[in-house]
Design a protein around this motif. Sequence first.
Motif, mmCIF file in Angstrom:
data_model
loop_
_atom_site.group_PDB
_atom_site.id
_atom_site.type_symbol
_atom_site.label_atom_id
_atom_site.label_comp_id
_atom_site.label_asym_id
_atom_site.label_seq_id
_atom_site.Cartn_x
_atom_site.Cartn_y
_atom_site.Cartn_z
ATOM 1 N N ALA A 196 -0.300 -16.978 -0.058
ATOM 2 C CA ALA A 196 -1.753 -17.065 -0.139
ATOM 3 C C ALA A 196 -2.337 -15.922 -0.963
ATOM 4 C CB ALA A 196 -2.370 -17.100 1.266
ATOM 5 N N ARG A 197 -3.605 -15.581 -0.694
ATOM 6 C CA ARG A 197 -4.284 -14.546 -1.465
ATOM 7 C C ARG A 197 -4.610 -13.355 -0.568
ATOM 8 N NH1 ARG A 197 -8.254 -17.982 -5.574
ATOM 9 N NH2 ARG A 197 -6.572 -19.272 -6.452
ATOM 10 N N TYR A 198 -4.907 -12.229 -1.219
ATOM 11 C CA TYR A 198 -5.074 -10.988 -0.470
ATOM 12 C C TYR A 198 -6.389 -10.295 -0.807
ATOM 13 C CZ TYR A 198 -0.403 -11.441 1.265
ATOM 14 O OH TYR A 198 0.707 -11.921 1.916
ATOM 15 N N ASN A 199 -7.104 -9.917 0.249
ATOM 16 C CA ASN A 199 -8.307 -9.111 0.087
ATOM 17 C C ASN A 199 -7.904 -7.641 -0.051
ATOM 18 O OD1 ASN A 199 -10.119 -11.319 0.534
ATOM 19 N ND2 ASN A 199 -9.606 -11.198 2.704
ATOM 20 N N MET A 200 -8.694 -6.890 -0.771
ATOM 21 C CA MET A 200 -8.493 -5.444 -0.912
ATOM 22 C C MET A 200 -7.110 -5.098 -1.466
ATOM 23 S SD MET A 200 -11.400 -4.230 -0.014
ATOM 24 C CE MET A 200 -11.076 -2.484 0.200
ATOM 25 N N PHE A 201 -6.600 -5.928 -2.351
ATOM 26 C CA PHE A 201 -5.319 -5.621 -2.990
ATOM 27 C C PHE A 201 -5.514 -4.393 -3.893
ATOM 28 C CE2 PHE A 201 -2.063 -5.953 -6.256
ATOM 29 C CZ PHE A 201 -0.937 -6.245 -5.503
ATOM 30 N N PRO A 202 -4.626 -3.411 -3.812
ATOM 31 C CA PRO A 202 -4.852 -2.139 -4.529
ATOM 32 C C PRO A 202 -4.511 -2.208 -6.016
ATOM 33 C CG PRO A 202 -2.803 -2.019 -3.315
ATOM 34 C CD PRO A 202 -3.429 -3.349 -2.958
ATOM 35 N N LEU A 203 -5.069 -3.193 -6.682
ATOM 36 C CA LEU A 203 -4.745 -3.393 -8.093
ATOM 37 C C LEU A 203 -5.158 -2.197 -8.948
ATOM 38 C CD1 LEU A 203 -3.630 -5.329 -10.221
ATOM 39 C CD2 LEU A 203 -5.910 -6.332 -10.419
ATOM 40 N N GLY A 204 -6.318 -1.620 -8.640
ATOM 41 C CA GLY A 204 -6.793 -0.478 -9.430
ATOM 42 C C GLY A 204 -5.853 0.706 -9.368
ATOM 43 N N ASP A 205 -5.224 0.928 -8.195
ATOM 44 C CA ASP A 205 -4.283 2.042 -8.061
ATOM 45 C C ASP A 205 -3.077 1.848 -8.983
ATOM 46 O OD1 ASP A 205 -5.937 3.130 -6.166
ATOM 47 O OD2 ASP A 205 -4.795 2.375 -4.462
ATOM 48 N N PHE A 206 -2.610 0.613 -9.077
ATOM 49 C CA PHE A 206 -1.485 0.326 -9.969
ATOM 50 C C PHE A 206 -1.914 0.461 -11.429
ATOM 51 C CE2 PHE A 206 0.085 -2.359 -6.299
ATOM 52 C CZ PHE A 206 1.186 -1.575 -6.023
ATOM 53 N N PHE A 207 -3.072 -0.096 -11.732
ATOM 54 C CA PHE A 207 -3.552 -0.094 -13.118
ATOM 55 C C PHE A 207 -3.751 1.331 -13.636
ATOM 56 C CE2 PHE A 207 -6.951 0.034 -16.235
ATOM 57 C CZ PHE A 207 -6.550 -0.932 -17.151
ATOM 58 N N ALA A 208 -4.377 2.165 -12.823
ATOM 59 C CA ALA A 208 -4.717 3.519 -13.270
ATOM 60 C C ALA A 208 -3.482 4.358 -13.571
ATOM 61 C CB ALA A 208 -5.572 4.213 -12.206
ATOM 62 N N ARG A 209 -2.353 4.001 -12.957
ATOM 63 C CA ARG A 209 -1.159 4.837 -13.105
ATOM 64 C C ARG A 209 -0.076 4.161 -13.950
ATOM 65 N NH1 ARG A 209 1.174 5.703 -8.103
ATOM 66 N NH2 ARG A 209 1.969 7.737 -8.726
ATOM 67 N N ASN A 210 -0.452 3.097 -14.668
ATOM 68 C CA ASN A 210 0.476 2.389 -15.567
ATOM 69 C C ASN A 210 1.738 1.901 -14.855
ATOM 70 O OD1 ASN A 210 -1.435 3.426 -17.390
ATOM 71 N ND2 ASN A 210 0.081 3.519 -19.031
ATOM 72 N N ILE A 211 1.548 1.313 -13.683
ATOM 73 C CA ILE A 211 2.688 0.811 -12.903
ATOM 74 C C ILE A 211 3.066 -0.593 -13.361
ATOM 75 C CG2 ILE A 211 3.552 0.332 -10.580
ATOM 76 C CD1 ILE A 211 2.815 3.300 -11.199
ATOM 77 N N THR A 212 4.343 -0.854 -13.483
ATOM 78 C CA THR A 212 4.839 -2.200 -13.769
ATOM 79 C C THR A 212 5.112 -2.923 -12.455
ATOM 80 O OG1 THR A 212 5.858 -1.529 -15.853
ATOM 81 C CG2 THR A 212 6.680 -3.549 -14.845
ATOM 82 N N LEU A 213 4.512 -4.100 -12.279
ATOM 83 C CA LEU A 213 4.741 -4.922 -11.091
ATOM 84 C C LEU A 213 5.618 -6.106 -11.461
ATOM 85 C CD1 LEU A 213 1.214 -5.175 -9.391
ATOM 86 C CD2 LEU A 213 3.225 -4.018 -8.484
ATOM 87 N N LYS A 214 6.668 -6.335 -10.669
ATOM 88 C CA LYS A 214 7.522 -7.508 -10.853
ATOM 89 C C LYS A 214 7.712 -8.168 -9.492
ATOM 90 C CE LYS A 214 9.898 -5.859 -14.976
ATOM 91 N NZ LYS A 214 11.191 -5.741 -15.697
ATOM 92 N N MET A 215 7.901 -9.503 -9.503
ATOM 93 C CA MET A 215 7.940 -10.188 -8.205
ATOM 94 C C MET A 215 8.418 -11.619 -8.379
ATOM 95 S SD MET A 215 3.825 -10.641 -7.962
ATOM 96 C CE MET A 215 3.599 -9.114 -8.884
ATOM 97 N N GLY A 216 8.625 -12.289 -7.245
ATOM 98 C CA GLY A 216 8.900 -13.718 -7.280
ATOM 99 C C GLY A 216 10.113 -14.118 -6.476
ATOM 100 N N GLU A 219 0.829 -1.212 0.000
ATOM 101 C CA GLU A 219 0.000 0.000 0.000
ATOM 102 C C GLU A 219 0.864 1.263 0.000
ATOM 103 O OE1 GLU A 219 -2.346 -1.015 3.355
ATOM 104 O OE2 GLU A 219 -3.891 -2.002 2.158
ATOM 105 N N ILE A 220 2.003 1.225 0.708
ATOM 106 C CA ILE A 220 2.926 2.361 0.639
ATOM 107 C C ILE A 220 3.474 2.490 -0.779
ATOM 108 C CG2 ILE A 220 5.160 3.256 1.408
ATOM 109 C CD1 ILE A 220 4.584 2.035 4.147
ATOM 110 N N ALA A 221 3.846 1.349 -1.375
ATOM 111 C CA ALA A 221 4.406 1.357 -2.728
ATOM 112 C C ALA A 221 3.427 1.935 -3.733
ATOM 113 C CB ALA A 221 4.800 -0.058 -3.136
ATOM 114 N N THR A 222 2.147 1.650 -3.534
ATOM 115 C CA THR A 222 1.117 2.139 -4.446
ATOM 116 C C THR A 222 1.199 3.649 -4.631
ATOM 117 O OG1 THR A 222 -0.384 0.390 -3.696
ATOM 118 C CG2 THR A 222 -1.379 2.232 -4.857
ATOM 119 N N GLN A 223 1.435 4.356 -3.527
ATOM 120 C CA GLN A 223 1.461 5.817 -3.567
ATOM 121 C C GLN A 223 2.863 6.384 -3.784
ATOM 122 O OE1 GLN A 223 -1.446 7.266 -3.646
ATOM 123 N NE2 GLN A 223 -2.428 5.287 -3.324
#
Length: 376
Positions: free
Chosen positions: A300-320, A280-284
Amino acid sequence: MKAIVYNGKKNVDVENVEDPKIEKSDDIIIKVTSTAICGSDLHLIHGMIPNMPKGFRLGHETMGIVEEVGKDVVKVKKNDRVIIPFPVACGHCCYCEHGHFSQCDNSNPNGECGGIFGYSNTFGGYDGGQAEYLRVPYANVGPTIVPEELQDEKVLFLTDVLPTSYWGVDIGGVKRGDTVVVLGCGPIGLTAIKWCILRGANRIIAVDNVGYRLKHAASYKGVETVSFEDYDNTGEYIKEITSGGADVVLDCVGMDGKMTKLEKVETLLKLQGGSKSAIEIATQAVRKCGTVVLVGVYGARYNMFPLGDFFARNITLKMGQCPAQRYVDPILKLIKQGEFDATDIITHKLKLDEGKHAYEIFDKKLEDCIKVILKP
C-alpha cells in the motif's frame, strides 16, 4: 490432501483440500517433501495483504518430487527432485527475457506485479506449497533439479531465502571494506549477513529487538549487534558509531516492523501500509551518498515517508521482489562446493499437521524460533 489454509486474521488451519490437477500442458504436480514458513507469510495472516479469501492455501518455499508432467514440459520429468522458486514466471515475456522474473507480464492477471505462490489473489491466486502436493505452472522455467546427495534442508532455501538475501546484498553493491547495517535478524537478515561476510564487508551491524535473534547474529564472526529498544534514536546512534553512517543499509524487516500507536490505527483504517520504523532507522543510519535496499515486503502507501531525508543526502533507494530464478544456479553451485550453508537458521522441524502451532511460534517468536521446516 492436507494443506495449511488462511481462515481469517491470525487464523490458519490444516485442512483437507482438493488435490491439484494438471491444468495446462506446461504444468507439473509435485509431491512436497519439505516446505517452510516465510516472514512475509505473516503479512498475510496479519491481514496486511488484500484479497485473501478464507480457505486460501499458503506457502511459497517448497520442494519435492515430480509426480505428474504436462505434455509440453521438457525441463523436468517424473521422479525428478526439484526446488520451486517463489515467483511464478512464464519465461518468455519481455521482463522474463531480461531476468526480471518476479515482474512477469503473464503470470498475474490481477495486478501489475508478477505472480507468487500462496500469496493472495493480489499476486495471482496461485495455491501455496504448504501442502502435500502442489501444481507448478510454467514448469519449463521455475523448477530446478537438485542433487540427490544434498538433503532438503541444504537446498530448500533456494526457493526464496537465499536468492532474496543474496539479491539484496547484490543490488546494494556490498563490496570488500564496506560498512553494512542489516535491519532485522530473521531468516533473510541472517543470511544477508552471511552473504556480506562472504563479500568481504569490513563491518556488519545487525539490528533487532529480539534477544535470541541478536545472539544468533552475534555468533557470526565479527558481527556487531544493536537492539533498537536500547536507544531513543537507533539510526542516529549508528551514524555516531560509524562516523557518518553505513555504506549500505539492508532493510530485511518490511511493513511488519514495530508500529507506533498512530501507525496501528492508520493501518487498521487502511490509511497506512504498515510500519515504516525500519525505513526511518535506515534514513539516519546510512551515510551521505550511500545505498538503502528494501528487501522486506512493503504494501500500500505510506504517510510521512521520509523522502526528503533521503533526497537531501543523495541516498540511492533500491527495492522490490527478488527475481529468484536468476540466482538459483550460482547459489546452488556454492552450496555444492561447500562454500555456503544456511542450515544454522533452522530451529524447528515439524510435521505439516503441526502447521497451526508452527505459525504460532514463528509469529509470536516463541521457543527461540527463527525458521520452521514442515514435512508433509
